[in-house]
Write a protein that holds these residues in place. Structure first.
Motif, PDB file in Angstrom:
ATOM      1  N   LYS A 273       3.369 -19.056  -0.205  1.00 33.36           N
ATOM      2  CA  LYS A 273       4.289 -17.931  -0.034  1.00 33.36           C
ATOM      3  C   LYS A 273       5.475 -18.045  -0.990  1.00 33.36           C
ATOM      4  O   LYS A 273       5.725 -19.091  -1.587  1.00 33.36           O
ATOM      5  N   GLY A 274       6.199 -16.919  -1.094  1.00 33.79           N
ATOM      6  CA  GLY A 274       7.459 -16.883  -1.830  1.00 33.79           C
ATOM      7  C   GLY A 274       7.318 -17.214  -3.300  1.00 33.79           C
ATOM      8  O   GLY A 274       6.414 -16.741  -3.989  1.00 33.79           O
ATOM      9  N   GLN A 275       8.238 -18.061  -3.775  1.00 34.44           N
ATOM     10  CA  GLN A 275       8.270 -18.425  -5.182  1.00 34.44           C
ATOM     11  C   GLN A 275       7.030 -19.214  -5.581  1.00 34.44           C
ATOM     12  O   GLN A 275       6.539 -19.085  -6.712  1.00 34.44           O
ATOM     13  N   ASP A 276       6.491 -20.008  -4.654  1.00 37.19           N
ATOM     14  CA  ASP A 276       5.267 -20.762  -4.960  1.00 37.19           C
ATOM     15  C   ASP A 276       4.098 -19.824  -5.235  1.00 37.19           C
ATOM     16  O   ASP A 276       3.244 -20.108  -6.084  1.00 37.19           O
ATOM     17  N   ALA A 277       4.053 -18.704  -4.524  1.00 36.09           N
ATOM     18  CA  ALA A 277       2.984 -17.730  -4.750  1.00 36.09           C
ATOM     19  C   ALA A 277       3.092 -17.119  -6.140  1.00 36.09           C
ATOM     20  O   ALA A 277       2.089 -16.956  -6.853  1.00 36.09           O
ATOM     21  N   ASN A 282       1.191 -16.661 -11.800  1.00 33.00           N
ATOM     22  CA  ASN A 282       1.527 -16.711 -13.222  1.00 33.00           C
ATOM     23  C   ASN A 282       0.798 -17.828 -13.963  1.00 33.00           C
ATOM     24  O   ASN A 282       0.632 -17.751 -15.183  1.00 33.00           O
ATOM     25  N   LYS A 283       0.369 -18.858 -13.236  1.00 29.64           N
ATOM     26  CA  LYS A 283      -0.350 -19.958 -13.881  1.00 29.64           C
ATOM     27  C   LYS A 283      -1.747 -19.557 -14.328  1.00 29.64           C
ATOM     28  O   LYS A 283      -2.271 -20.093 -15.296  1.00 29.64           O
ATOM     29  N   CYS A 284      -2.377 -18.621 -13.617  1.00 25.67           N
ATOM     30  CA  CYS A 284      -3.767 -18.247 -13.914  1.00 25.67           C
ATOM     31  C   CYS A 284      -3.803 -17.242 -15.063  1.00 25.67           C
ATOM     32  O   CYS A 284      -3.220 -16.161 -14.962  1.00 25.67           O
ATOM     33  N   PRO A 285      -4.503 -17.542 -16.167  1.00 21.89           N
ATOM     34  CA  PRO A 285      -4.518 -16.616 -17.320  1.00 21.89           C
ATOM     35  C   PRO A 285      -5.475 -15.439 -17.163  1.00 21.89           C
ATOM     36  O   PRO A 285      -5.436 -14.509 -17.961  1.00 21.89           O
ATOM     37  N   VAL A 286      -6.357 -15.449 -16.141  1.00 21.55           N
ATOM     38  CA  VAL A 286      -7.356 -14.379 -16.008  1.00 21.55           C
ATOM     39  C   VAL A 286      -7.189 -13.594 -14.711  1.00 21.55           C
ATOM     40  O   VAL A 286      -8.096 -12.883 -14.281  1.00 21.55           O
ATOM     41  N   ASN A 287      -6.043 -13.714 -14.072  1.00 16.12           N
ATOM     42  CA  ASN A 287      -5.700 -12.900 -12.897  1.00 16.12           C
ATOM     43  C   ASN A 287      -6.677 -13.078 -11.734  1.00 16.12           C
ATOM     44  O   ASN A 287      -7.156 -12.107 -11.145  1.00 16.12           O
ATOM     45  N   VAL A 288      -6.967 -14.328 -11.407  1.00 17.43           N
ATOM     46  CA  VAL A 288      -7.781 -14.605 -10.225  1.00 17.43           C
ATOM     47  C   VAL A 288      -6.975 -14.356  -8.949  1.00 17.43           C
ATOM     48  O   VAL A 288      -7.509 -13.882  -7.949  1.00 17.43           O
ATOM     49  N   PHE A 289      -5.680 -14.652  -8.992  1.00 13.97           N
ATOM     50  CA  PHE A 289      -4.815 -14.529  -7.816  1.00 13.97           C
ATOM     51  C   PHE A 289      -3.976 -13.258  -7.901  1.00 13.97           C
ATOM     52  O   PHE A 289      -3.736 -12.710  -8.976  1.00 13.97           O
ATOM     53  N   ASP A 290      -3.514 -12.814  -6.741  1.00 18.71           N
ATOM     54  CA  ASP A 290      -2.637 -11.658  -6.661  1.00 18.71           C
ATOM     55  C   ASP A 290      -1.625 -11.889  -5.542  1.00 18.71           C
ATOM     56  O   ASP A 290      -1.794 -12.796  -4.719  1.00 18.71           O
ATOM     57  N   ILE A 291      -0.611 -11.054  -5.504  1.00 19.11           N
ATOM     58  CA  ILE A 291       0.438 -11.142  -4.494  1.00 19.11           C
ATOM     59  C   ILE A 291       0.200 -10.094  -3.413  1.00 19.11           C
ATOM     60  O   ILE A 291      -0.024  -8.925  -3.709  1.00 19.11           O
ATOM     61  N   GLU A 292       0.238 -10.524  -2.154  1.00 22.18           N
ATOM     62  CA  GLU A 292       0.130  -9.607  -1.025  1.00 22.18           C
ATOM     63  C   GLU A 292       1.498  -9.503  -0.341  1.00 22.18           C
ATOM     64  O   GLU A 292       2.108 -10.512   0.008  1.00 22.18           O
ATOM     65  N   ASP A 293       1.950  -8.263  -0.179  1.00 22.21           N
ATOM     66  CA  ASP A 293       3.253  -8.020   0.437  1.00 22.21           C
ATOM     67  C   ASP A 293       3.113  -8.071   1.955  1.00 22.21           C
ATOM     68  O   ASP A 293       2.346  -7.305   2.545  1.00 22.21           O
ATOM     69  N   LEU A 294       3.841  -8.983   2.598  1.00 23.64           N
ATOM     70  CA  LEU A 294       3.777  -9.144   4.051  1.00 23.64           C
ATOM     71  C   LEU A 294       4.835  -8.323   4.768  1.00 23.64           C
ATOM     72  O   LEU A 294       4.864  -8.292   6.007  1.00 23.64           O
ATOM     73  N   ARG A 307     -14.460 -14.160  -9.160  1.00 28.88           N
ATOM     74  CA  ARG A 307     -15.547 -14.087 -10.140  1.00 28.88           C
ATOM     75  C   ARG A 307     -15.046 -14.262 -11.579  1.00 28.88           C
ATOM     76  O   ARG A 307     -15.774 -14.710 -12.454  1.00 28.88           O
ATOM     77  N   ALA A 308     -13.773 -13.906 -11.802  1.00 29.63           N
ATOM     78  CA  ALA A 308     -13.213 -13.995 -13.152  1.00 29.63           C
ATOM     79  C   ALA A 308     -12.804 -15.403 -13.539  1.00 29.63           C
ATOM     80  O   ALA A 308     -12.446 -15.645 -14.695  1.00 29.63           O
ATOM     81  N   CYS A 309     -12.865 -16.351 -12.609  1.00 33.31           N
ATOM     82  CA  CYS A 309     -12.397 -17.716 -12.880  1.00 33.31           C
ATOM     83  C   CYS A 309     -13.214 -18.356 -13.998  1.00 33.31           C
ATOM     84  O   CYS A 309     -14.447 -18.360 -13.966  1.00 33.31           O
ATOM     85  N   THR A 310     -12.512 -18.894 -14.987  1.00 38.28           N
ATOM     86  CA  THR A 310     -13.159 -19.579 -16.107  1.00 38.28           C
ATOM     87  C   THR A 310     -13.106 -21.095 -15.981  1.00 38.28           C
ATOM     88  O   THR A 310     -13.511 -21.802 -16.902  1.00 38.28           O
ATOM     89  N   LEU A 311     -12.575 -21.580 -14.873  1.00 32.86           N
ATOM     90  CA  LEU A 311     -12.469 -23.006 -14.596  1.00 32.86           C
ATOM     91  C   LEU A 311     -11.542 -23.714 -15.590  1.00 32.86           C
ATOM     92  O   LEU A 311     -11.802 -24.825 -16.035  1.00 32.86           O
ATOM     93  N   CYS A 312     -10.448 -23.048 -15.932  1.00 30.28           N
ATOM     94  CA  CYS A 312      -9.469 -23.683 -16.812  1.00 30.28           C
ATOM     95  C   CYS A 312      -8.658 -24.747 -16.070  1.00 30.28           C
ATOM     96  O   CYS A 312      -8.020 -25.595 -16.700  1.00 30.28           O
ATOM     97  N   GLY A 318      -0.866 -30.309 -11.372  1.00 31.97           N
ATOM     98  CA  GLY A 318       0.494 -30.523 -10.881  1.00 31.97           C
ATOM     99  C   GLY A 318       0.582 -30.381  -9.377  1.00 31.97           C
ATOM    100  O   GLY A 318      -0.253 -30.872  -8.621  1.00 31.97           O
ATOM    101  N   VAL A 319       1.617 -29.652  -8.911  1.00 26.46           N
ATOM    102  CA  VAL A 319       1.908 -29.583  -7.475  1.00 26.46           C
ATOM    103  C   VAL A 319       0.897 -28.749  -6.722  1.00 26.46           C
ATOM    104  O   VAL A 319       0.805 -28.832  -5.494  1.00 26.46           O
ATOM    105  N   ASN A 320       0.116 -27.930  -7.416  1.00 29.29           N
ATOM    106  CA  ASN A 320      -0.814 -27.037  -6.723  1.00 29.29           C
ATOM    107  C   ASN A 320      -2.155 -27.678  -6.405  1.00 29.29           C
ATOM    108  O   ASN A 320      -3.039 -27.021  -5.853  1.00 29.29           O
TER     109      ASN A 320
END
Length: 368
Positions: A273-277, A282-294, A307-312, A318-320
């Motif tokens: 959540k929050g800044q960690d989300a 922003n770390k993923c270059p192919v937009n695998v993740f998105d933000i959901e507004d709670l 499906r778009a994950c390239t396994l980079c 790091g912390v994730n």
């Protein structure tokens, strides 16, 4: 002293069902930050017999589990999912597509005149790599003892020049002309008193054959550059195309590329959540993740497009590393075929299945 515990001693695992960690090792490749683990498939039929799980492969089980789902289809490209097969079978299709499905390609070039800067050998090689718009299923193979005829040879003619005091002339594949009546060049026989004969022996015109007359036997793309002529330069030649397969030469390969990859699986182990989300997105270059507004200003990261994950692995560095789990589904392959144009991509896959079926039939006949 430690006690050895078998699967039969586990009260929380019913017979006929694998524990979660074993099932994951059997069906998934876990992609850690340093290297993937559990990459090998378990082929031994009795590997999980103590737990009442049948790991054998049979025709009935394969037919029940195997599926093909088309994701994307265009004139020259297809992407589909092959579900319920082993990597060896997926790789067999890939190799057949590249090397064993026949096409038509220019094999012999009769050079009449070439005053361009391109050497005869280089020009011939360029002509051989031009994709032809000719269905190979309508033609026969030309062996060493065969005579080129309307059933095994396609003849093209190229006659271009650049006049003096004119700008440079770009020669493109649209200037290759199909000769349905065969070669127009004459070849002298050993008997000097005999009449001259053509390099081909067509008994009839190819455009009079019902299966070939539906469309001209031209080239797939008209805008491929063959050469550039300067003032006073000229090219005159005949190109003879025959049927062949990719394992003999790459010019007969029917695909620009044929490749597959395992279906990616991305799992968030905890809520981010929050800044960690935002950092994770922003770390993923192919937009695998998105933000959901709670609501109320809260937001969390979700897996939007695994499906778009390239396994980079950027998302687990790091912390994730403790927040995201990356994996691949072992028996689910995303297959992509890019056709060069002679056959449509879906027809290429059907032809690959037929060739694999013929191989299996030959093996069974040899065993019997």
């Amino acid at each position: 002293m430690s006690k050895k515990v078998s699967a039969l001693d586990m009260p929380d695992v019913p017979m006929g069902q694998l524990p979660e960690h074993l099932n994951r090792q059997r069906t998934r490749v876990t992609c850690n930050a340093d290297a993937p683990i559990h990459t090998d498939a378990v082929h031994y039929s009795g590997a999980y017999s103590l737990m009442g799980v049948d790991n054998s492969m049979g025709l009935e089980k394969f037919s029940k589990n195997f599926k093909v789902e088309i994701v994307r289809l265009s004139e020259d490209e297809i992407e589909f999912d092959m579900i319920g097969i082993d990597a060896s079978l997926a790789n067999a299709f890939r190799r057949i597509l590249i090397a064993e499905i026949p096409t038509m390609a220019i094999e012999k070039v009769l050079m009449v005149n070439n005053t361009s800067l391109i050497a005869d050998e280089v020009l011939s090689h360029r002509l051989g790599l031009i994709p032809l718009d000719a269905d190979p299923r309508l033609f026969e193979y030309l062996s060493e003892n065969d005579v080129p005829n309307e059933r095994n040879t396609i003849v093209y003619k190229l006659e271009v020049s650049c006049k003096k005091d004119s700008p440079r002339n770009t020669v493109k594949t649209s200037q290759l002309k199909w000769l349905p009546n065969g070669s127009e060049l004459e070849m002298a026989t050993l008997d000097k008193s005999a009449k001259v004969k053509s390099y081909t022996s067509f008994s009839c015109s190819q455009d009079s054959l019902p299966e070939i007359s539906k469309k001209p036997l031209g080239v797939k793309h008209d805008d491929i550059i063959i050469a550039k002529l300067g003032p006073g330069q000229a090219i005159e030649l005949e190109a003879h195309a025959v049927k062949g397969i990719g394992k003999v030469h790459a010019k007969w390969s029917p695909v620009a590329s044929a490749w597959y990859r395992m279906l990616p699986e991305v799992v968030l182990l905890t809520e981010v959540k929050g800044q960690d989300a935002e950092k994770l997105v922003n770390k993923c270059p192919v937009n695998v993740f998105d933000i959901e507004d709670l609501g109320h200003g809260d937001k969390k990261a979700v897996v939007a497009n695994p499906r778009a994950c390239t396994l980079c692995r950027e998302c687990i560095r790091g912390v994730n590393e403790e927040l995201v789990e990356l994996g691949r589904v072992k028996h689910h392959f995303i297959f992509t075929i890019e056709s060069t144009g002679a056959l449509s991509p879906e027809e290429l896959f059907i032809e690959a299945v037929k060739i694999l079926e013929e191989k299996c039939d030959r093996l069974l006949s040899e065993l019997s």
